[in-house]
Design an enzyme around this catalytic site. Sequence first.
Site, PDB file in Angstrom:
ATOM      1  N   HIS A 155      71.411 -45.069  28.571  1.00 44.24           N
ATOM      2  CA  HIS A 155      70.323 -44.933  27.593  1.00 44.24           C
ATOM      3  C   HIS A 155      69.688 -46.297  27.311  1.00 44.24           C
ATOM      4  O   HIS A 155      68.452 -46.427  27.279  1.00 44.24           O
ATOM      5  CB  HIS A 155      70.883 -44.324  26.304  1.00 44.24           C
ATOM      6  CG  HIS A 155      69.932 -44.347  25.144  1.00 44.24           C
ATOM      7  ND1 HIS A 155      69.213 -43.238  24.743  1.00 44.24           N
ATOM      8  CD2 HIS A 155      69.593 -45.353  24.277  1.00 44.24           C
ATOM      9  CE1 HIS A 155      68.472 -43.555  23.697  1.00 44.24           C
ATOM     10  NE2 HIS A 155      68.691 -44.836  23.396  1.00 44.24           N
ATOM     11  N   GLU A 156      70.521 -47.308  27.128  1.00 45.63           N
ATOM     12  CA  GLU A 156      70.000 -48.645  26.841  1.00 45.63           C
ATOM     13  C   GLU A 156      69.288 -49.236  28.054  1.00 45.63           C
ATOM     14  O   GLU A 156      68.278 -49.935  27.912  1.00 45.63           O
ATOM     15  CB  GLU A 156      71.132 -49.565  26.378  1.00 45.63           C
ATOM     16  CG  GLU A 156      71.833 -49.108  25.107  1.00 45.63           C
ATOM     17  CD  GLU A 156      70.875 -48.858  23.950  1.00 45.63           C
ATOM     18  OE1 GLU A 156      69.827 -49.542  23.892  1.00 45.63           O
ATOM     19  OE2 GLU A 156      71.164 -47.979  23.125  1.00 45.63           O
TER      20      GLU A 156
ATOM     21  N   HIS B 119      65.800 -48.038  28.168  1.00 45.65           N
ATOM     22  CA  HIS B 119      64.906 -48.830  27.313  1.00 45.65           C
ATOM     23  C   HIS B 119      64.441 -50.086  28.036  1.00 45.65           C
ATOM     24  O   HIS B 119      63.272 -50.478  27.943  1.00 45.65           O
ATOM     25  CB  HIS B 119      65.651 -49.244  26.033  1.00 45.65           C
ATOM     26  CG  HIS B 119      65.730 -48.181  24.992  1.00 45.65           C
ATOM     27  ND1 HIS B 119      64.634 -47.469  24.566  1.00 45.65           N
ATOM     28  CD2 HIS B 119      66.788 -47.720  24.264  1.00 45.65           C
ATOM     29  CE1 HIS B 119      65.001 -46.614  23.612  1.00 45.65           C
ATOM     30  NE2 HIS B 119      66.310 -46.738  23.431  1.00 45.65           N
TER      31      HIS B 119
ATOM     32  N   GLU C  95      63.067 -42.900  21.449  1.00 46.07           N
ATOM     33  CA  GLU C  95      64.457 -42.461  21.593  1.00 46.07           C
ATOM     34  C   GLU C  95      64.574 -41.204  22.441  1.00 46.07           C
ATOM     35  O   GLU C  95      65.477 -41.083  23.268  1.00 46.07           O
ATOM     36  CB  GLU C  95      65.088 -42.237  20.215  1.00 46.07           C
ATOM     37  CG  GLU C  95      65.336 -43.512  19.433  1.00 46.07           C
ATOM     38  CD  GLU C  95      66.211 -44.504  20.181  1.00 46.07           C
ATOM     39  OE1 GLU C  95      67.151 -44.075  20.887  1.00 46.07           O
ATOM     40  OE2 GLU C  95      65.945 -45.709  20.082  1.00 46.07           O
TER      41      GLU C  95
END
Length: 274
Positions: A131-132, A135, A201
């Site tokens: 997930h990071e 980003h 998100e």
Amino acid sequence: MVNAVRTTFLLAAMTVIFMVVGFVVGGEVGMILALGFSLVTNLIAYWNADKIVLRMQHAEPVNRARAPDLYDMVDVLAQRAGIPMPSIYVIKTDQPNAFATGRNPQNAAVAVSTGLLQHLDQREVAAVVAHELAHIRSRDTLTMTITATLAGATSMLAQFGLFFGGRSNNSPFGFLGMLAMVIIAPMAAVMVQMAISRTREYEADRDGAEISGDPLALASALKKISSLTRRFENPFARRTPGMAHMYIANPLAGGQMDNLFSTHPAVENRVAAL
């Protein structure tokens, strides 16, 4: 392109807030000084905000020798994401959480808490890291990091105006106007911050699930993090609440309403989307 538009909007909105605060404190002279301050702050935020954020969260760098399993996990996932290997940091807090920072994929970092490594299994940690990395790949980290820095600077500028500008004869609003600005300016900064961060998100959840190839692990991780955040406090995030939006889940254990004023979408909605 979308993130470039978001970042431009963010910088413009924060600059306007700075100028309004300056006008309330010192009239036209204060507005010009605030504009200069905002330009300097924007420049510093672009080049150094990632270092500032990591230092304020007491993040410690680790390498393969110190954390071989974590290092190898990030290395593999970064290859899947098609981005350079980011720097890895660990935050010593029992609260499970993580965030990414950096102005571009070539100058990026991922920070995970000791609580994340302790309370989540390997699949779930990998999903959170993915997930990071999402980003980082989408360059959200520039927007996230600049927002955190400027939100704090806006609050600082408003308080500076209250404590040191009370005797200014240039202020068209007087002391009461400056007192109101101490409350309104940070709220305005937070509204900009929330409006930008929430859509991001959902996108990172989707892209992170694709990178890890395990959307159910990410859903499980989000539920665990949400539950455990209420049990364990993150002292570094609490001291710098303007950085709460950077984490994968709200480190301040805020309300669950999925609206404009939440730092993150409701976990239930994110899990359902996955």
